[in-house]
Design a protein around this motif. Structure first.
Motif, PDB file in Angstrom:
ATOM      1  N   GLN A 214       0.821  -1.209   0.000  1.00 57.20           N
ATOM      2  CA  GLN A 214       0.000   0.000   0.000  1.00 57.20           C
ATOM      3  C   GLN A 214       0.854   1.257   0.000  1.00 57.20           C
ATOM      4  OE1 GLN A 214      -2.583  -0.359   3.409  1.00 57.20           O
ATOM      5  NE2 GLN A 214      -3.620  -2.191   2.613  1.00 57.20           N
ATOM      6  N   LYS A 215       0.388   2.248  -0.721  1.00 61.27           N
ATOM      7  CA  LYS A 215       1.056   3.551  -0.758  1.00 61.27           C
ATOM      8  C   LYS A 215       1.053   4.153   0.641  1.00 61.27           C
ATOM      9  CE  LYS A 215       0.588   8.191  -2.794  1.00 61.27           C
ATOM     10  NZ  LYS A 215       2.039   8.414  -2.924  1.00 61.27           N
ATOM     11  N   GLY A 216       2.164   4.766   1.018  1.00 61.88           N
ATOM     12  CA  GLY A 216       2.258   5.391   2.333  1.00 61.88           C
ATOM     13  C   GLY A 216       2.936   4.524   3.374  1.00 61.88           C
ATOM     14  N   GLU A 217       3.127   3.230   3.055  1.00 63.46           N
ATOM     15  CA  GLU A 217       3.804   2.319   3.969  1.00 63.46           C
ATOM     16  C   GLU A 217       5.310   2.321   3.708  1.00 63.46           C
ATOM     17  OE1 GLU A 217       0.919  -1.443   4.903  1.00 63.46           O
ATOM     18  OE2 GLU A 217       1.864  -1.399   2.930  1.00 63.46           O
TER      19      GLU A 217
END
Length: 470
Positions: A214-217
């Motif tokens: 996931q984006k942001g991880e």
């Protein structure tokens, strides 16, 4: 679509052919075979059926007939076929009624699951191809399966009705590092090389697994969530993989577990002992099937007379599962955040970095600028010395590749220098080779260029070269 340019070109070329085409596509579970085929053929697919895992002959026929009724209402009033002879007669009837110019694609997915015990599926499929499809120039029949051993033995190397009938075969492999980076960037995940390597070491280049990031991880957060959180996507993936691919998976799992416990490649006899298997036909078949499916890699010995091929577990997720996921379930949300910093993990990751380098030999050759020189890859071992990648070139030059995974620059100290010298001397003495033998370093962040470095190292590459397009 990320990557797969060669595969797409091969598949779409069949649409321009003036002959009927029979294409076999295979590769491990979750690698994106179905997505690729649908992408390549898009509106050309006129019939598609997917085998039902664990389903009986009757249930497979029900699935097949259900797909026929979806594409043509004329089958609504028909009785369900009682065997595959009747099923393929209905499919012929449907194809004959199709109008329009251009190729018509028939896509049979998970063929191994459709071919249940004593169902005669293969016999009637062969009859369908030989007596119907081969007489038409507007058909492309694509058969696909995750059980690579089945596809190789029963389709690609078939000695019966399908013998020499295949137009071509395509093995779909996990993404390379280049493709993995491009895929993550397509999701606006812009990690550096080192972070992507950490992810690749844990889950490899399997597109389905990568889709869970996931984006942001951070990479640590992603691995923690997918592999260690209670409902993580990959917590229980291991058993599902082998049960769905192999009819009798106990021998396969024993071999995988044995290889997963080792930090080096091993010869066959050692693997038999370690896996506690009898070295007969069942062991050979299981090992061959794991190799064909891409879970195990076999590396030829430099001296072909010895036949000392080395085997190693090449599926990153399986290795990571056995070492870290399985023994550490339900350890809490901060488990991986603590463990990934430990020296024990960095040391373990080093062996897996070697395996990743072996999968990216073309990139290493590109960095050496020897694409135009014929060369062979092999392994070499002697008591007290082992080189997992030996590149022998036709310009009378041999690269002994040393691959090191570190969080900073690697330093060749006194002991390391003695070890590298010993490998060169033992290699020359053992092989009697007259070629120049040099040390090539492939590391994460490079090698400190001290006196020892200048004395022994010929080529020095960092991890960035592994991310190049082959």
């Amino acid at each position: 679509m990320i990557g797969r340019e060669y595969e797409i070109e091969r598949l779409t070329a069949s649409l321009k052919s003036n002959d009927p085409e029979l294409i076999a596509v295979y590769g491990r579970r979750r690698v994106g075979k179905t997505y690729l085929i649908r992408y390549a053929y898009q509106k050309h697919i006129k019939f598609e059926v997917t085998g039902l895992y664990g389903g009986s002959k009757e249930k497979q026929l029900d699935i097949f007939f259900g797909e026929l009724k979806k594409v043509s209402k004329k089958f609504m009033e028909e009785d369900q076929p009682s065997d595959w002879k009747e099923a393929f007669e209905l499919l012929k009837n449907y194809i004959t009624g199709l109008r329009g110019v251009g190729k018509k694609v028939i896509f049979i997915d998970e063929m191994p699951w459709l071919d249940t015990h004593k169902s005669d599926f293969r016999m009637y499929f062969g009859h369908f191809w030989n007596t119907f499809c081969e007489k038409r120039n507007d058909l492309v029949v694509v058969v696909c399966g995750s059980a690579a051993s089945y596809m190789v033995q029963n389709v690609i190397s078939n000695q019966g009705s399908l013998h020499a009938r295949l137009t071509y075969k395509l093995q779909i492999k996990p993404f390379t590092l280049f493709e993995t980076k491009a895929y993550l960037e397509s999701k606006n995940i812009k990690w550096g090389y080192y972070h992507i390597l950490h992810l690749y070491i844990a889950i490899g280049g399997v597109p389905h697994y990568l889709s869970k990031v996931q984006k942001g991880e951070s990479v640590v957060q992603a691995i923690q969530r997918m592999c260690f959180d209670e409902n993580g996507d990959l917590v229980n993936e291991f058993e599902e993989i082998f049960e769905s691919l192999f009819t009798h998976s106990s021998s396969h799992i024993a071999i995988v577990r044995a290889l997963g416990s080792l930090s080096k490649g091993v010869v066959r006899d050692e693997l038999i002992k370690k896996s506690r298997q009898h070295g007969g036909g069942a062991f050979t078949r299981a090992l061959d099937e794991l190799t064909a499916s891409g879970f195990v890699s076999k590396y030829s010995a430099f001296d072909k007379k010895t036949k000392k091929n080395l085997y190693r577990l090449s599926d990153e997720y399986s290795k990571f599962y056995l070492k870290y996921i399985e023994p550490n379930k339900n350890q809490g949300e901060n488990f991986w955040k603590t463990l990934f910093k430990k020296k024990s993990y960095i040391s373990w990751a080093g062996f897996n970095f070697e395996t990743i380098c072996l999968k990216h030999v073309l990139q290493i050759k590109k960095a050496l600028k020897i694409e135009g020189i014929h060369s062979t890859n092999s392994s070499w071992s002697k008591e007290g010395a082992q080189v997992d990648l030996v590149i022998k070139r036709d310009d009378n030059w041999i690269n002994l590749c040393e691959m090191k995974f570190y969080g900073s620059e690697y330093t060749i100290g006194k002991n390391e220098l003695a070890n590298l010298r010993n490998k060169v001397v033992q290699f020359k003495n053992d092989t009697g080779i007259g070629d120049a033998v040099v040390i090539t370093m492939v590391t994460t962040f490079g090698v400190v260029q001290n006196t020892n470095f200048h004395e022994i190292v010929e080529d020095n590459f960092t991890m960035e070269i592994l991310f190049e397009r082959a």
